[in-house]
Design a protein around this motif. Structure first.
Motif, PDB file in Angstrom:
ATOM      1  N   ILE A   1       0.834  -1.206   0.000  1.00  0.00           N
ATOM      2  CA  ILE A   1       0.000   0.000   0.000  1.00  0.00           C
ATOM      3  C   ILE A   1       0.865   1.249   0.000  1.00  0.00           C
ATOM      4  N   PHE A   2       1.946   1.225   0.777  1.00  0.00           N
ATOM      5  CA  PHE A   2       2.869   2.364   0.809  1.00  0.00           C
ATOM      6  C   PHE A   2       3.466   2.627  -0.572  1.00  0.00           C
ATOM      7  N   VAL A   3       3.904   1.556  -1.241  1.00  0.00           N
ATOM      8  CA  VAL A   3       4.457   1.708  -2.583  1.00  0.00           C
ATOM      9  C   VAL A   3       3.392   2.249  -3.535  1.00  0.00           C
ATOM     10  N   GLY A   4       2.162   1.737  -3.414  1.00  0.00           N
ATOM     11  CA  GLY A   4       1.091   2.222  -4.273  1.00  0.00           C
ATOM     12  C   GLY A   4       0.800   3.698  -4.071  1.00  0.00           C
ATOM     13  N   MET A   5       0.812   4.154  -2.814  1.00  0.00           N
ATOM     14  CA  MET A   5       0.543   5.558  -2.539  1.00  0.00           C
ATOM     15  C   MET A   5       1.673   6.465  -3.009  1.00  0.00           C
ATOM     16  N   MET A   6       2.906   5.978  -2.940  1.00  0.00           N
ATOM     17  CA  MET A   6       4.063   6.817  -3.263  1.00  0.00           C
ATOM     18  C   MET A   6       4.559   6.619  -4.684  1.00  0.00           C
ATOM     19  N   LEU A   7       3.975   5.684  -5.426  1.00  0.00           N
ATOM     20  CA  LEU A   7       4.456   5.434  -6.785  1.00  0.00           C
ATOM     21  C   LEU A   7       4.281   6.662  -7.673  1.00  0.00           C
ATOM     22  N   SER A   8       3.102   7.251  -7.633  1.00  0.00           N
ATOM     23  CA  SER A   8       2.843   8.401  -8.499  1.00  0.00           C
ATOM     24  C   SER A   8       3.749   9.593  -8.180  1.00  0.00           C
ATOM     25  N   PRO A   9       3.948   9.968  -6.905  1.00  0.00           N
ATOM     26  CA  PRO A   9       4.877  11.069  -6.642  1.00  0.00           C
ATOM     27  C   PRO A   9       6.292  10.789  -7.127  1.00  0.00           C
ATOM     28  N   VAL A  10       6.758   9.552  -6.947  1.00  0.00           N
ATOM     29  CA  VAL A  10       8.119   9.226  -7.388  1.00  0.00           C
ATOM     30  C   VAL A  10       8.213   9.279  -8.909  1.00  0.00           C
ATOM     31  N   VAL A  11       7.239   8.674  -9.584  1.00  0.00           N
ATOM     32  CA  VAL A  11       7.243   8.716 -11.046  1.00  0.00           C
ATOM     33  C   VAL A  11       7.072  10.153 -11.537  1.00  0.00           C
ATOM     34  N   SER A  12       6.243  10.927 -10.836  1.00  0.00           N
ATOM     35  CA  SER A  12       6.063  12.332 -11.187  1.00  0.00           C
ATOM     36  C   SER A  12       7.385  13.076 -11.129  1.00  0.00           C
ATOM     37  N   TRP A  13       8.144  12.845 -10.067  1.00  0.00           N
ATOM     38  CA  TRP A  13       9.439  13.511  -9.929  1.00  0.00           C
ATOM     39  C   TRP A  13      10.389  13.083 -11.046  1.00  0.00           C
ATOM     40  N   ALA A  14      10.453  11.776 -11.329  1.00  0.00           N
ATOM     41  CA  ALA A  14      11.355  11.288 -12.377  1.00  0.00           C
ATOM     42  C   ALA A  14      10.947  11.838 -13.739  1.00  0.00           C
ATOM     43  N   ARG A  15       9.653  11.867 -14.014  1.00  0.00           N
ATOM     44  CA  ARG A  15       9.183  12.371 -15.290  1.00  0.00           C
ATOM     45  C   ARG A  15       9.478  13.860 -15.429  1.00  0.00           C
ATOM     46  N   ALA A  16       9.285  14.592 -14.323  1.00  0.00           N
ATOM     47  CA  ALA A  16       9.570  16.019 -14.365  1.00  0.00           C
ATOM     48  C   ALA A  16      11.056  16.277 -14.623  1.00  0.00           C
ATOM     49  N   ARG A  17      11.915  15.492 -13.980  1.00  0.00           N
ATOM     50  CA  ARG A  17      13.354  15.663 -14.211  1.00  0.00           C
ATOM     51  C   ARG A  17      13.705  15.374 -15.666  1.00  0.00           C
ATOM     52  N   ARG A  18      13.066  14.383 -16.245  1.00  0.00           N
ATOM     53  CA  ARG A  18      13.341  14.048 -17.641  1.00  0.00           C
ATOM     54  C   ARG A  18      12.917  15.177 -18.566  1.00  0.00           C
ATOM     55  N   VAL A  19      11.746  15.752 -18.280  1.00  0.00           N
ATOM     56  CA  VAL A  19      11.264  16.868 -19.100  1.00  0.00           C
ATOM     57  C   VAL A  19      12.190  18.068 -18.962  1.00  0.00           C
TER      58      VAL A  19
ATOM     59  N   ARG B   1      15.344  18.123 -18.225  1.00  0.00           N
ATOM     60  CA  ARG B   1      16.599  17.878 -18.954  1.00  0.00           C
ATOM     61  C   ARG B   1      16.392  18.041 -20.463  1.00  0.00           C
ATOM     62  N   ALA B   2      15.222  17.612 -20.960  1.00  0.00           N
ATOM     63  CA  ALA B   2      14.971  17.697 -22.398  1.00  0.00           C
ATOM     64  C   ALA B   2      14.869  19.138 -22.874  1.00  0.00           C
ATOM     65  N   ILE B   3      14.275  20.026 -22.076  1.00  0.00           N
ATOM     66  CA  ILE B   3      14.091  21.410 -22.502  1.00  0.00           C
ATOM     67  C   ILE B   3      15.188  22.329 -21.991  1.00  0.00           C
ATOM     68  N   GLY B   4      16.125  21.785 -21.218  1.00  0.00           N
ATOM     69  CA  GLY B   4      17.120  22.615 -20.544  1.00  0.00           C
ATOM     70  C   GLY B   4      17.845  23.612 -21.433  1.00  0.00           C
ATOM     71  N   PRO B   5      18.540  23.172 -22.521  1.00  0.00           N
ATOM     72  CA  PRO B   5      19.294  24.129 -23.354  1.00  0.00           C
ATOM     73  C   PRO B   5      18.407  25.212 -23.960  1.00  0.00           C
ATOM     74  N   MET B   6      17.256  24.819 -24.510  1.00  0.00           N
ATOM     75  CA  MET B   6      16.372  25.812 -25.115  1.00  0.00           C
ATOM     76  C   MET B   6      15.802  26.746 -24.065  1.00  0.00           C
ATOM     77  N   TYR B   7      15.493  26.212 -22.877  1.00  0.00           N
ATOM     78  CA  TYR B   7      14.965  27.053 -21.793  1.00  0.00           C
ATOM     79  C   TYR B   7      15.991  28.101 -21.379  1.00  0.00           C
ATOM     80  N   ASP B   8      17.229  27.664 -21.174  1.00  0.00           N
ATOM     81  CA  ASP B   8      18.264  28.610 -20.753  1.00  0.00           C
ATOM     82  C   ASP B   8      18.439  29.731 -21.775  1.00  0.00           C
ATOM     83  N   GLU B   9      18.380  29.370 -23.058  1.00  0.00           N
ATOM     84  CA  GLU B   9      18.608  30.374 -24.105  1.00  0.00           C
ATOM     85  C   GLU B   9      17.439  31.341 -24.218  1.00  0.00           C
ATOM     86  N   LEU B  10      16.220  30.822 -24.368  1.00  0.00           N
ATOM     87  CA  LEU B  10      15.076  31.690 -24.619  1.00  0.00           C
ATOM     88  C   LEU B  10      14.620  32.447 -23.373  1.00  0.00           C
ATOM     89  N   VAL B  11      14.509  31.746 -22.259  1.00  0.00           N
ATOM     90  CA  VAL B  11      14.067  32.421 -21.036  1.00  0.00           C
ATOM     91  C   VAL B  11      15.137  33.396 -20.562  1.00  0.00           C
TER      92      VAL B  11
END
Length: 554
Positions: free
Chosen positions: A226-244, A246-256
């Protein structure tokens, strides 16, 4: 030892979820916070130092055991509220939560009143030692019944409610599936305790302290899942956010960097997904301003964002990443449902395919192969042969273990294959419900003959009880199939049932293999041979019937 490891993790999860709930005030986060908090308190009571402290301040001996009965009801109610929050209409949620809270409070008051009103016994070292030594006594057994009755009735319903909408193609679906598996363990725990208390108090059965070793292991496994089930989405959310990011990092730094006015701080309590969405929004705003001023990004030869496979991912107009307080209702506040437009200046979303490449076809093929292999390795006859042989070695009777493997695995499979060859069975997994009408009676006859041989020839009592348990599980499946017209999964029933039997015979540590039953269930659902409800009910039916039948037969 398990409590000392899990309790700090639970408290960390409680604090992080409470922080997010404070700023969002969403039902899902609130239910998760309460559920994790109650479980954290329960685990903390199992730490020796906390147990000794409570003994000092408690008004009576063994008060921590009575407090645990209250916590059992609160855990069931808070988990029920969480299940309702992610599965039913929000308009009906408040009423359902009030009903669960009222029943939990009533059950807790009754259990604690009976416990406190029973003549005290000497202080036990802990709740587990109390259960083994005193829980069968008059008064304490009734308190145990009152403490386990509400979870025993509620958890099966919650398990089905969580399993039905679980789409294993999404993170939220996996969270619901894990929550359902944890509730299945809670169901087994509650019914084992309830059945034990009734049997020793009113059925004349002798006290069996070993039952509590099984329930302790089952509850630990259930809490962990149950603990893993409750915390799976936050952990995956964090990993997915980090991936996004990293993907936009160079363009973000330049344009923003060229348009710093688009920067806006994320609001307090935002999830990792939402913070990543804010950064993407800033990038889109900067990109829009750049285009308005220059008619392009401003660098000759620069490839458009999102062009081609694995590009920046800014052209997919799907709903964005988001959390529970922004209109979604996933476990833990991660993505998985509809949300508002992502861009503040130009509406756009993040292409998930673009951020992870174009391997959809290859992934599907790999999943199909994995599901097929898992289904074959987890077939009932394979599991019966392997576990029966193992049980024979565990009770120092390998010959009888081979005999049980023959009557429960080898011969039934030969009969099924003969039926396939003659055209009266669709395949060796008996996926057509009509074929079960002759397969189940045939296997029942084989196992009954084998059981008679075991009794007459003096097989070890453990293996006789093992065969009785297999017989009872098969009868239960037959009743559901033939009378209910529902094709419950034999794969998961056999997997969960044999795992519980090994835990009873040898060591509760065998229960750590229960997630393998979940993997087998995934393969059956993926291949389209069963629904999620059929594999979950099969696992629950197999575990409950096998444990009950073995305990009574042995």
């Amino acid at each position: 030892m398990i409590a000392m490891v899990l309790a700090p993790l639970m408290w960390v999860a409680v604090l992080t979820r409470a922080w997010r709930w404070w700023w969002s005030r969403g039902w899902v986060l609130g239910c998760i916070t309460v559920a994790l908090g109650v479980v954290a308190v329960h685990l903390s009571l199992n730490i020796p130092a906390a147990e000794r402290l409570l003994q000092v301040v408690a008004p009576m001996p063994n008060f921590s055991t009575g407090l645990r009965m209250v916590l059992f009801n609160l855990i069931a109610a808070s988990t029920g509220a969480l299940t309702l929050a992610v599965t039913i209409d929000p308009a009906r949620l408040a009423r359902g939560v009030r009903i669960l809270a009222a029943i939990a409070v009533a059950g807790s008051v009754v259990a604690l009143a009976i416990f406190v009103g029973t003549p005290p016994v000497p202080q036990a070292a802990g709740g587990f030692e109390f259960d083994q030594s005193y829980s069968h006594l008059p008064g304490y057994a009734e308190a145990g019944i009152a403490g386990a009755l509400f979870p025993a009735l509620l958890c099966p319903a919650l398990m089905v409610m969580a399993a039905r909408p679980a789409d294993l193609r999404t993170v939220t679906g996996w969270s619901l599936a894990l929550l359902s598996a944890g509730l299945a363990a809670a169901t087994v725990w509650a019914w084992l305790r309830l059945g034990y208390f009734v049997a020793v108090r009113y059925g004349g059965a002798a006290p069996r302290p070993a039952v509590f070793e099984v329930t302790r292991a089952v509850s630990a496994a259930g809490v962990l899942v149950i603990f893993v089930g409750m915390m799976l989405s936050p952990v995956v959310s964090w990993a997915r956010a980090r991936r996004v990011l990293r993907a936009i990092g160079p363009m973000y730094d330049e344009l923003v960097g060229r348009w710093p006015g688009v920067r806006r701080p994320s609001r307090r309590g935002s999830s990792a997904d939402e913070k990543a969405s804010d950064r993407v929004t800033e990038l889109l705003d900067a990109l829009s301003l750049e285009i308005e001023q220059t008619g392009g990004i401003g660098r000759p030869g620069h490839r458009a964002a999102g062009s081609g496979c694995g590009g920046g991912g800014l052209v997919d107009r799907r709903p964005p990443l988001g959390g529970a307080e922004r209109g979604e209702r996933p476990i833990g506040g991660a993505g998985g449902g509809p949300g508002p437009p992502l861009g503040r200046h130009v509406g756009a979303g993040i292409s998930e395919k673009a951020t992870r490449g174009c391997g959809v076809t290859e992934t599907a093929v790999a999943q199909a192969r994995a599901a097929r292999v898992i289904t074959e390795l987890g077939a009932p006859w394979m599991i019966n042969i392997g576990t029966s042989v193992l049980a024979g070695f565990l009770v120092d009777a390998p010959g009888w273990g081979l005999f049980v493997a023959t009557i429960s695995g080898v011969i039934p499979m030969m009969v099924i294959l003969l039926g396939v060859r003659r055209g009266i069975a669709s395949d060796h997994h008996v996926t057509e419900i009509g074929d079960r009408h002759w397969v189940i009676p045939a296997i029942l006859a084989i196992v009954c003959v084998g059981l008679i041989v075991e009794i007459v020839r003096g097989a070890p009592r453990e293996l006789i009880a093992w065969t009785v348990a297999a017989l009872v599980v098969l009868i239960g499946i037959g009743i559901v199939t033939m009378l209910g017209g529902w094709k419950v999964s034999v794969h998961t029933a056999v997997g969960a049932g044999t795992t519980v039997l090994l835990a009873i015979i040898a060591s509760p540590w065998f229960l750590l293999a229960l997630p393998l039953t979940g993997v087998i269930g995934w393969s059956r659902v993926w291949l389209g041979d069963h629904t999620r409800g059929q594999v979950v009910v099969g696992a629950l039916l197999g575990a409950a019937l096998a444990a009950t039948a073995y305990t009574l037969a042995s």
